[in-house]
Design a protein around this motif. Structure first.
Motif, PDB file in Angstrom:
ATOM      1  N   MET A  12      12.447 -10.701 -56.305  1.00 44.05           N
ATOM      2  CA  MET A  12      13.418 -11.718 -55.906  1.00 44.05           C
ATOM      3  C   MET A  12      13.399 -11.925 -54.393  1.00 44.05           C
ATOM      4  O   MET A  12      13.527 -13.059 -53.907  1.00 44.05           O
ATOM      5  N   VAL A  13      13.237 -10.833 -53.632  1.00 50.13           N
ATOM      6  CA  VAL A  13      13.155 -10.956 -52.177  1.00 50.13           C
ATOM      7  C   VAL A  13      11.913 -11.752 -51.792  1.00 50.13           C
ATOM      8  O   VAL A  13      11.962 -12.644 -50.933  1.00 50.13           O
ATOM      9  N   ALA A  14      10.788 -11.423 -52.421  1.00 47.50           N
ATOM     10  CA  ALA A  14       9.534 -12.119 -52.120  1.00 47.50           C
ATOM     11  C   ALA A  14       9.647 -13.615 -52.407  1.00 47.50           C
ATOM     12  O   ALA A  14       9.059 -14.438 -51.694  1.00 47.50           O
ATOM     13  N   ARG A  15      10.424 -13.958 -53.438  1.00 42.69           N
ATOM     14  CA  ARG A  15      10.630 -15.371 -53.783  1.00 42.69           C
ATOM     15  C   ARG A  15      11.833 -15.975 -53.067  1.00 42.69           C
ATOM     16  O   ARG A  15      12.132 -17.145 -53.251  1.00 42.69           O
ATOM     17  N   LYS A  16      12.520 -15.165 -52.260  1.00 41.56           N
ATOM     18  CA  LYS A  16      13.692 -15.565 -51.489  1.00 41.56           C
ATOM     19  C   LYS A  16      14.806 -16.123 -52.374  1.00 41.56           C
ATOM     20  O   LYS A  16      15.355 -17.203 -52.129  1.00 41.56           O
ATOM     21  N   VAL A  17      15.164 -15.334 -53.401  1.00 42.62           N
ATOM     22  CA  VAL A  17      16.295 -15.668 -54.265  1.00 42.62           C
ATOM     23  C   VAL A  17      17.555 -15.063 -53.641  1.00 42.62           C
ATOM     24  O   VAL A  17      17.618 -13.855 -53.398  1.00 42.62           O
ATOM     25  N   LEU A  18      18.549 -15.869 -53.381  1.00 46.17           N
ATOM     26  CA  LEU A  18      19.752 -15.435 -52.667  1.00 46.17           C
ATOM     27  C   LEU A  18      20.408 -14.211 -53.295  1.00 46.17           C
ATOM     28  O   LEU A  18      20.830 -13.283 -52.597  1.00 46.17           O
ATOM     29  N   GLU A  19      20.495 -14.194 -54.619  1.00 47.38           N
ATOM     30  CA  GLU A  19      21.247 -13.132 -55.293  1.00 47.38           C
ATOM     31  C   GLU A  19      20.588 -11.766 -55.233  1.00 47.38           C
ATOM     32  O   GLU A  19      21.159 -10.784 -55.709  1.00 47.38           O
ATOM     33  N   ASN A  20      19.402 -11.663 -54.619  1.00 44.71           N
ATOM     34  CA  ASN A  20      18.762 -10.355 -54.510  1.00 44.71           C
ATOM     35  C   ASN A  20      19.671  -9.356 -53.811  1.00 44.71           C
ATOM     36  O   ASN A  20      19.662  -8.164 -54.133  1.00 44.71           O
ATOM     37  N   TRP A  21      20.508  -9.825 -52.876  1.00 47.50           N
ATOM     38  CA  TRP A  21      21.380  -8.920 -52.124  1.00 47.50           C
ATOM     39  C   TRP A  21      22.437  -8.289 -53.034  1.00 47.50           C
ATOM     40  O   TRP A  21      22.832  -7.139 -52.844  1.00 47.50           O
ATOM     41  N   VAL A  22      22.914  -9.048 -54.016  1.00 42.42           N
ATOM     42  CA  VAL A  22      23.904  -8.511 -54.962  1.00 42.42           C
ATOM     43  C   VAL A  22      23.264  -7.431 -55.840  1.00 42.42           C
ATOM     44  O   VAL A  22      23.858  -6.380 -56.085  1.00 42.42           O
ATOM     45  N   TYR A  23      22.048  -7.690 -56.276  1.00 40.46           N
ATOM     46  CA  TYR A  23      21.316  -6.702 -57.075  1.00 40.46           C
ATOM     47  C   TYR A  23      21.088  -5.425 -56.261  1.00 40.46           C
ATOM     48  O   TYR A  23      21.242  -4.312 -56.771  1.00 40.46           O
ATOM     49  N   SER A  53      12.275 -12.692 -41.166  1.00 44.52           N
ATOM     50  CA  SER A  53      11.082 -12.508 -40.341  1.00 44.52           C
ATOM     51  C   SER A  53       9.925 -11.957 -41.166  1.00 44.52           C
ATOM     52  O   SER A  53      10.100 -11.011 -41.948  1.00 44.52           O
ATOM     53  N   LEU A  54       8.744 -12.518 -40.971  1.00 44.89           N
ATOM     54  CA  LEU A  54       7.547 -12.029 -41.659  1.00 44.89           C
ATOM     55  C   LEU A  54       7.258 -10.567 -41.356  1.00 44.89           C
ATOM     56  O   LEU A  54       6.636  -9.866 -42.160  1.00 44.89           O
ATOM     57  N   TRP A  55       7.707 -10.068 -40.208  1.00 41.81           N
ATOM     58  CA  TRP A  55       7.441  -8.685 -39.826  1.00 41.81           C
ATOM     59  C   TRP A  55       8.099  -7.688 -40.762  1.00 41.81           C
ATOM     60  O   TRP A  55       7.748  -6.504 -40.772  1.00 41.81           O
ATOM     61  N   CYS A  56       9.063  -8.132 -41.561  1.00 39.25           N
ATOM     62  CA  CYS A  56       9.706  -7.210 -42.502  1.00 39.25           C
ATOM     63  C   CYS A  56       8.690  -6.628 -43.481  1.00 39.25           C
ATOM     64  O   CYS A  56       8.802  -5.472 -43.895  1.00 39.25           O
ATOM     65  N   TRP A  57       7.672  -7.401 -43.835  1.00 35.94           N
ATOM     66  CA  TRP A  57       6.691  -6.934 -44.811  1.00 35.94           C
ATOM     67  C   TRP A  57       5.743  -5.903 -44.215  1.00 35.94           C
ATOM     68  O   TRP A  57       5.236  -5.039 -44.923  1.00 35.94           O
ATOM     69  N   TYR A  58       5.491  -5.943 -42.908  1.00 32.79           N
ATOM     70  CA  TYR A  58       4.695  -4.906 -42.261  1.00 32.79           C
ATOM     71  C   TYR A  58       5.456  -3.572 -42.274  1.00 32.79           C
ATOM     72  O   TYR A  58       4.893  -2.510 -42.563  1.00 32.79           O
ATOM     73  N   ALA A  59       6.759  -3.644 -41.950  1.00 37.94           N
ATOM     74  CA  ALA A  59       7.589  -2.441 -41.985  1.00 37.94           C
ATOM     75  C   ALA A  59       7.679  -1.898 -43.411  1.00 37.94           C
ATOM     76  O   ALA A  59       7.634  -0.680 -43.630  1.00 37.94           O
ATOM     77  N   ALA A  60       7.788  -2.796 -44.381  1.00 37.06           N
ATOM     78  CA  ALA A  60       7.874  -2.381 -45.776  1.00 37.06           C
ATOM     79  C   ALA A  60       6.616  -1.641 -46.211  1.00 37.06           C
ATOM     80  O   ALA A  60       6.680  -0.621 -46.907  1.00 37.06           O
ATOM     81  N   PHE A  61       5.467  -2.137 -45.813  1.00 33.65           N
ATOM     82  CA  PHE A  61       4.202  -1.522 -46.225  1.00 33.65           C
ATOM     83  C   PHE A  61       4.088  -0.099 -45.662  1.00 33.65           C
ATOM     84  O   PHE A  61       3.725   0.840 -46.374  1.00 33.65           O
ATOM     85  N   GLY A  62       4.421   0.071 -44.380  1.00 33.09           N
ATOM     86  CA  GLY A  62       4.309   1.395 -43.769  1.00 33.09           C
ATOM     87  C   GLY A  62       5.272   2.403 -44.360  1.00 33.09           C
ATOM     88  O   GLY A  62       4.886   3.536 -44.695  1.00 33.09           O
ATOM     89  N   LEU A  92      16.576  -5.163 -41.808  1.00 36.64           N
ATOM     90  CA  LEU A  92      17.100  -5.982 -40.716  1.00 36.64           C
ATOM     91  C   LEU A  92      16.221  -7.205 -40.477  1.00 36.64           C
ATOM     92  O   LEU A  92      16.720  -8.312 -40.227  1.00 36.64           O
ATOM     93  N   LEU A  93      14.910  -7.019 -40.553  1.00 36.40           N
ATOM     94  CA  LEU A  93      13.987  -8.136 -40.372  1.00 36.40           C
ATOM     95  C   LEU A  93      14.065  -9.110 -41.549  1.00 36.40           C
ATOM     96  O   LEU A  93      13.913 -10.324 -41.368  1.00 36.40           O
ATOM     97  N   ALA A  94      14.316  -8.577 -42.775  1.00 36.43           N
ATOM     98  CA  ALA A  94      14.462  -9.452 -43.940  1.00 36.43           C
ATOM     99  C   ALA A  94      15.706 -10.319 -43.799  1.00 36.43           C
ATOM    100  O   ALA A  94      15.690 -11.497 -44.166  1.00 36.43           O
ATOM    101  N   VAL A  95      16.792  -9.746 -43.277  1.00 40.80           N
ATOM    102  CA  VAL A  95      18.008 -10.526 -43.039  1.00 40.80           C
ATOM    103  C   VAL A  95      17.704 -11.699 -42.113  1.00 40.80           C
ATOM    104  O   VAL A  95      18.191 -12.815 -42.299  1.00 40.80           O
ATOM    105  N   ARG A  96      16.851 -11.458 -41.103  1.00 38.76           N
ATOM    106  CA  ARG A  96      16.479 -12.495 -40.146  1.00 38.76           C
ATOM    107  C   ARG A  96      15.383 -13.411 -40.679  1.00 38.76           C
ATOM    108  O   ARG A  96      14.942 -14.321 -39.987  1.00 38.76           O
TER     109      ARG A  96
END
Length: 205
Positions: free
Chosen positions: A147-158, A39-48, A33-37
């Protein structure tokens, strides 16, 4: 598998769910949800969440999925750094980009080839469950997380393809709540694609 057998398997899996899996699922939903927005906080949630899943997957004999979590830990740090360093004046993180068709073709062939090799090795030398599917979801996730880290749009399709495969994988291994998480992911992934595409066109304009 009959409906009765499936119901019994799901009931048994639900009893086996741990508090740690519940926390990991909550963090997983928060991450997406944070990645959709954007938001940098998505990476904190990802790490945990990743730290918890590293242990959970090892417990249910999914070595490739467990090893994938080590990569996720590193990518959580890398993604945070990339999004933060590419921040724009409007408050958003680095701009969204797209890949040409040739890059996608190369990426898909690479994932399928790596999956075939590691799947064969796991089947021959380990007691891994579903070695080829485990390998495919692992290598596909490696690529798509980058791809997410590089913010490539097509990551969502993958992610749509990979998450669908993961649902079967986790149900088969008794990780009921994690399978439900990935069902929720499918809905968020579709929303995320259209949200990012809107942002992409806005930044291009």
């Amino acid at each position: 598998m009959t409906d009765s057998a499936l119901s019994e398997q799901l009931a048994s899996a639900s009893l086996a769910m741990s508090g740690w899996e519940v926390i990991a699922v909550a963090l997983g939903i928060a991450y997406l949800l944070l990645a959709v927005r954007e938001s940098l906080w998505c990476w904190y949630a990802a790490f945990g969440g990743t730290a918890i899943y590293l242990w959970l997957f090892w417990q249910v004999r999914l070595p490739m999925e467990s090893a994938l979590q080590l990569f996720y830990l590193a990518m959580a740090v890398y993604g945070w750094q990339q999004w933060r360093s590419g921040a724009r004046s409007d408050g958003r993180t680095r701009p969204i980009s797209r890949w040409p068709a040739r890059t996608h073709l190369f990426a898909i062939i690479t994932v399928l080839s790596a999956s075939a090799v590691s799947g064969a090795l796991l089947q021959r030398y380990t007691d891994a469950a579903l070695p080829y599917l485990d390998s495919f979801t692992t290598w596909g996730s490696v690529l798509t997380t980058w791809m997410v880290a590089r913010k490539v749009l097509e990551n969502w399709v993958y992610w749509l393809v990979i998450d669908s495969a993961c649902i079967y994988l986790y149900l088969e291994r008794g990780l009921l709540l994690t399978a439900v998480l990935f069902m929720v992911y499918l809905i968020i992934v579709v929303f995320g694609f259209f949200q990012w595409r809107q942002h992409y066109h806005a930044q291009s304009a």
